[in-house]
Design an enzyme around this catalytic site. Structure first.
Site, PDB file in Angstrom:
ATOM      1  N   LYS A 125       0.076  -0.761  -6.763  1.00 55.74           N
ATOM      2  CA  LYS A 125      -0.475  -0.732  -5.395  1.00 55.74           C
ATOM      3  C   LYS A 125      -0.894  -2.135  -5.021  1.00 55.74           C
ATOM      4  O   LYS A 125      -1.304  -2.913  -5.875  1.00 55.74           O
ATOM      5  CB  LYS A 125      -1.702   0.187  -5.330  1.00 55.74           C
ATOM      6  CG  LYS A 125      -2.053   0.623  -3.926  1.00 55.74           C
ATOM      7  CD  LYS A 125      -1.228   1.822  -3.519  1.00 55.74           C
ATOM      8  CE  LYS A 125      -1.416   2.196  -2.066  1.00 55.74           C
ATOM      9  NZ  LYS A 125      -0.786   3.500  -1.791  1.00 55.74           N
ATOM     10  N   GLY A 164       4.833   0.954   2.455  1.00 58.58           N
ATOM     11  CA  GLY A 164       3.709   0.980   3.376  1.00 58.58           C
ATOM     12  C   GLY A 164       2.535   1.810   2.883  1.00 58.58           C
ATOM     13  O   GLY A 164       2.625   2.532   1.889  1.00 58.58           O
ATOM     14  N   ASP A 165       1.435   1.676   3.558  1.00 59.95           N
ATOM     15  CA  ASP A 165       0.230   2.493   3.363  1.00 59.95           C
ATOM     16  C   ASP A 165      -0.607   2.248   4.621  1.00 59.95           C
ATOM     17  O   ASP A 165      -0.040   1.872   5.667  1.00 59.95           O
ATOM     18  CB  ASP A 165      -0.497   2.087   2.075  1.00 59.95           C
ATOM     19  CG  ASP A 165      -1.565   3.097   1.649  1.00 59.95           C
ATOM     20  OD1 ASP A 165      -1.198   4.145   1.093  1.00 59.95           O
ATOM     21  OD2 ASP A 165      -2.773   2.863   1.894  1.00 59.95           O
ATOM     22  N   ASN A 239       0.508   7.642  10.204  1.00 61.32           N
ATOM     23  CA  ASN A 239       1.804   8.140   9.738  1.00 61.32           C
ATOM     24  C   ASN A 239       1.701   9.525   9.108  1.00 61.32           C
ATOM     25  O   ASN A 239       2.445  10.439   9.474  1.00 61.32           O
ATOM     26  CB  ASN A 239       2.397   7.124   8.744  1.00 61.32           C
ATOM     27  CG  ASN A 239       3.650   7.646   8.087  1.00 61.32           C
ATOM     28  OD1 ASN A 239       3.598   8.270   7.044  1.00 61.32           O
ATOM     29  ND2 ASN A 239       4.791   7.422   8.717  1.00 61.32           N
TER      30      ASN A 239
HETATM   31  P1  NDP Z   1      -2.064   4.761   8.914  1.00 64.22           P
HETATM   32  O1  NDP Z   1      -2.502   3.358   8.917  1.00 64.22           O
HETATM   33  O2  NDP Z   1      -0.792   5.140   9.594  1.00 64.22           O
HETATM   34  O3  NDP Z   1      -3.209   5.712   9.492  1.00 64.22           O
HETATM   35  C1  NDP Z   1      -4.475   5.734   8.919  1.00 64.22           C
HETATM   36  C2  NDP Z   1      -5.359   6.684   9.697  1.00 64.22           C
HETATM   37  O4  NDP Z   1      -6.568   6.885   8.986  1.00 64.22           O
HETATM   38  C3  NDP Z   1      -5.757   6.128  11.045  1.00 64.22           C
HETATM   39  O5  NDP Z   1      -5.946   7.201  11.924  1.00 64.22           O
HETATM   40  C4  NDP Z   1      -7.053   5.414  10.734  1.00 64.22           C
HETATM   41  O6  NDP Z   1      -7.911   5.252  11.842  1.00 64.22           O
HETATM   42  C5  NDP Z   1      -7.674   6.335   9.720  1.00 64.22           C
HETATM   43  N1  NDP Z   1      -8.538   5.538   8.818  1.00 64.22           N
HETATM   44  C6  NDP Z   1      -8.159   4.564   7.966  1.00 64.22           C
HETATM   45  N2  NDP Z   1      -9.204   4.039   7.318  1.00 64.22           N
HETATM   46  C7  NDP Z   1     -10.269   4.681   7.797  1.00 64.22           C
HETATM   47  C8  NDP Z   1     -11.650   4.591   7.512  1.00 64.22           C
HETATM   48  N3  NDP Z   1     -12.138   3.715   6.596  1.00 64.22           N
HETATM   49  N4  NDP Z   1     -12.476   5.446   8.185  1.00 64.22           N
HETATM   50  C9  NDP Z   1     -11.971   6.350   9.087  1.00 64.22           C
HETATM   51  N5  NDP Z   1     -10.668   6.464   9.394  1.00 64.22           N
HETATM   52  C10 NDP Z   1      -9.840   5.657   8.752  1.00 64.22           C
HETATM   53  O7  NDP Z   1      -2.012   5.185   7.364  1.00 64.22           O
HETATM   54  P2  NDP Z   1      -1.233   6.388   6.679  1.00 64.22           P
HETATM   55  O8  NDP Z   1      -1.168   7.557   7.580  1.00 64.22           O
HETATM   56  O9  NDP Z   1       0.012   5.833   6.100  1.00 64.22           O
HETATM   57  O10 NDP Z   1      -2.208   6.707   5.448  1.00 64.22           O
HETATM   58  C11 NDP Z   1      -3.245   7.696   5.507  1.00 64.22           C
HETATM   59  C12 NDP Z   1      -3.613   8.094   4.103  1.00 64.22           C
HETATM   60  O11 NDP Z   1      -2.467   8.665   3.442  1.00 64.22           O
HETATM   61  C13 NDP Z   1      -4.106   6.989   3.185  1.00 64.22           C
HETATM   62  O12 NDP Z   1      -5.048   7.513   2.284  1.00 64.22           O
HETATM   63  C14 NDP Z   1      -2.838   6.603   2.418  1.00 64.22           C
HETATM   64  O13 NDP Z   1      -3.145   5.981   1.193  1.00 64.22           O
HETATM   65  C15 NDP Z   1      -2.223   7.969   2.226  1.00 64.22           C
HETATM   66  N6  NDP Z   1      -0.799   8.021   1.936  1.00 64.22           N
HETATM   67  C16 NDP Z   1       0.120   7.403   2.737  1.00 64.22           C
HETATM   68  C17 NDP Z   1       1.463   7.491   2.445  1.00 64.22           C
HETATM   69  C18 NDP Z   1       2.498   6.902   3.319  1.00 64.22           C
HETATM   70  O14 NDP Z   1       3.693   7.105   3.018  1.00 64.22           O
HETATM   71  N7  NDP Z   1       2.172   6.202   4.392  1.00 64.22           N
HETATM   72  C19 NDP Z   1       1.936   8.220   1.253  1.00 64.22           C
HETATM   73  C20 NDP Z   1       0.903   8.893   0.521  1.00 64.22           C
HETATM   74  C21 NDP Z   1      -0.409   8.776   0.856  1.00 64.22           C
HETATM   75  P3  NDP Z   1      -8.213   3.768  12.417  1.00 64.22           P
HETATM   76  O15 NDP Z   1      -6.948   3.371  13.100  1.00 64.22           O
HETATM   77  O16 NDP Z   1      -9.367   3.936  13.334  1.00 64.22           O
HETATM   78  O17 NDP Z   1      -8.539   2.896  11.238  1.00 64.22           O
HETATM   79  O1  2IT Z   2       0.207   6.316  -1.502  1.00 68.67           O
HETATM   80  C1  2IT Z   2       1.451   6.382  -1.482  1.00 68.67           C
HETATM   81  O2  2IT Z   2       2.086   7.158  -2.189  1.00 68.67           O
HETATM   82  C2  2IT Z   2       2.155   5.508  -0.522  1.00 68.67           C
HETATM   83  N1  2IT Z   2       1.502   4.802   0.237  1.00 68.67           N
HETATM   84  C3  2IT Z   2       3.661   5.473  -0.509  1.00 68.67           C
HETATM   85  C4  2IT Z   2       4.164   4.603  -1.625  1.00 68.67           C
HETATM   86  C5  2IT Z   2       5.646   4.335  -1.633  1.00 68.67           C
HETATM   87  O3  2IT Z   2       6.046   3.545  -2.504  1.00 68.67           O
HETATM   88  O4  2IT Z   2       6.393   4.890  -0.831  1.00 68.67           O
END
Ligand code: NDP
Ligand code: 2IT
Length: 443
Positions: A125, A164-165, A239
């Site tokens: 990560k 991404g994340d 996302n």
């Molecule tokens: P995005 O950046 O697309 O969206 C994040 C969302 O969470 C936004 O709505 C954001 O609001 C909110 N958020 C982030 N940090 C905070 C915080 N400290 N307090 C309150 N709200 C918060 O990220 P993703 O959708 O990609 O990721 C969301 C979660 O899913 C994370 O935990 C990530 O690690 C996990 N994840 C993502 C994957 C992926 O493929 N993208 C895969 C597996 C897990 P704001 O804009 O106001 O910050």
């Molecule tokens: O937390 C996760 O699994 C991700 N942000 C996606 C990682 C990846 O390599 O696609």
């Protein structure tokens, strides 16, 4: 158990300022006690001590210049946690809260998650304490280029493959990919989540959210139930949240909330995806703007979604966004299912409340594994020089999520913890990594 307590005690001593990392390791180690007890060789070869220590931690500075000509410096990380079953694989997060503890917890979780997918990917990560909010597109580009200029020398398609994340989506991956190619002169699948015109996979954008719903549906089917007709509360609006809402709605569920760090919107008619995508993906605006186009919806400033009564809760924003009081409120209001789209969104105490009250609780490392699984499919397509159709990828994703559910449910039963998917996911994810680490000797 005393082996595990000893390892945890040492872990606490060695990592005094890393609460998230301690939280993630404690949850895993405590839940795999029966597996560890059954294998005395693990202790002889210090397996757990090795498992909780990242193979390598990289910390580097990112200097960049804003549109006004002012120079900034951010701190970046790439934790290469475990390569027992494949090259390091895991996302990159841009958020001001990023620190070593958060990146280590994410890398540790990723190791087990990637194992659960059944694909040959180790755990890693990365991230940076850069805040993308309010930055112009050219600032984002310059930042991504500077980030990759430092990162490129430690990654590679068979070494470490970022994605991404939070704060990193297709735009950022594109800028980073361009800079990698410019520096190395090699066109290769070093990142996943790429755009479709330059090696990305169809369905990767949707994969985490869709996968979350496929696993939830499978878990419900296994308990003679389904998503159809259920009221669903979702946190986040990025996302993961967006595509979870999309798939749950397609399957007949009604998602009534979406949120960001400013508060949440409640829409009694069900979240309208066109409006949500316009606010969040097109305009990159705050969630309160959703209500401008939906007169029946209400914005609740500074509040969390868990106060809204529901059948199913899907935390899809960030770590520790759901605490013990939120968990109690969900249970009191009749919630029966919690599936984690985010990484470690529930605190240890909240998880305990769910398990004690016999909710169906799917932990993040299983429930959100669809994203990285589809990244694995993108890597395969890149190596083979192919691009599969949306349906092909989506079908494979669905199959992987069903498998993950089956494996974690079986592991839970095997260790006398039927329907405890914390035990099930951790035991199933751990066993493959442990087996590979033992086979490869003390390294
Ligand atoms: P995005 O950046 O697309 O969206 C994040 C969302 O969470 C936004 O709505 C954001 O609001 C909110 N958020 C982030 N940090 C905070 C915080 N400290 N307090 C309150 N709200 C918060 O990220 P993703 O959708 O990609 O990721 C969301 C979660 O899913 C994370 O935990 C990530 O690690 C996990 N994840 C993502 C994957 C992926 O493929 N993208 C895969 C597996 C897990 P704001 O804009 O106001 O910050
Ligand atoms: O937390 C996760 O699994 C991700 N942000 C996606 C990682 C990846 O390599 O696609």
């Amino acid at each position: 158990m005393s082996y595990i307590s000893d390892v945890l005690e040492q872990l606490n001593k060695n990592n005094p300022n890393e609460p998230e990392f301690i939280q993630a390791t404690t949850e895993v180690l405590e839940s795999i006690a029966p597996v560890v007890d059954a294998n005395p060789r693990f202790q002889d070869w210090a397996l757990l001590e090795r498992l909780v220590e990242p193979e390598r931690v990289n910390i580097f500075r990112i200097p960049w210049v804003d549109d006004a000509g002012k120079t900034h410096v951010n701190r970046a990380y790439r934790v290469q946690f475990n390569s027992a079953i494949g090259p390091y694989k895991g996302g990159i997060r841009f958020h001001p809260s990023v620190n070593l503890s958060i990146i280590k917890f994410l890398g540790f979780e990723q190791t087990f998650k990637n194992s659960l997918t059944g694909l040959p990917m180790g755990g890693g990560k990365g991230g940076c304490d850069f805040d993308p909010k309010g930055k112009s597109d050219t600032e984002i580009m310059r930042f991504c280029q500077s980030f990759m200029t430092s990162l490129y020398r430690i990654i590679g398609p068979r070494v470490d493959v970022p994605a991404g994340d939070i704060g990193v989506g297709a735009r950022e991956v594109g800028y980073m990919y361009g800079q990698y190619k410019r520096i190395t002169g090699v066109y290769e699948g070093v990142l996943t989540g790429k755009g479709l015109s330059y090696g990305g996979s169809l369905a990767r954008t949707e994969a985490t959210g869709y996968g979350l719903i496929y696993l939830t549906q499978e878990m419900l089917n296994d308990h003679n139930d389904s998503i159809e007709g259920k009221t669903i509360v979702v946190s986040g609006s990025g996302n993961v949240a967006t595509y979870a809402i999309e798939k749950a709605t397609q399957l007949g569920g009604k998602c009534v909330t979406a949120s960001d760090s400013s508060g949440y919107v409640y829409d009694p008619d069900g979240i309208d995806l066109d409006v949500l995508k316009d606010v969040k993906q097109v305009r990159r605006a705050r969630i309160n703007e959703y209500v401008n186009a939906r007169p029946n919806a209400k914005f609740h400033a500074g509040k969390r979604v868990w106060e809204v009564p529901c059948d199913i809760a899907l935390p899809c924003a960030t770590q520790n966004e759901l605490d013990v009081n939120d968990a109690k409120e969900l249970v009191k209001n009749g919630c029966k299912v919690v599936a984690e789209g985010a990484n470690m969104p529930s605190t240890l105490e909240a998880t305990k409340v769910f398990l004690e009250n016999k909710l169906l609780f799917a932990p993040g490392k299983a429930a959100n594994a669809g994203g990285v699984a589809t990244s694995g499919l993108e890597m395969t397509q890149n190596t083979q020089g192919l691009s599969w159709s949306f349906e092909e990828v989506d079908t494979k994703l669905c199959g992987i999520m069903k498998n993950i559910y089956g494996n974690m449910a079986d592991a839970a039963k095997e260790y006398n913890a039927k329907d405890n998917f914390v035990v099930g996911a951790n035991a199933a994810g751990f066993l493959k990594v442990a087996d590979a680490m033992m086979a490869q000797g003390i390294i």
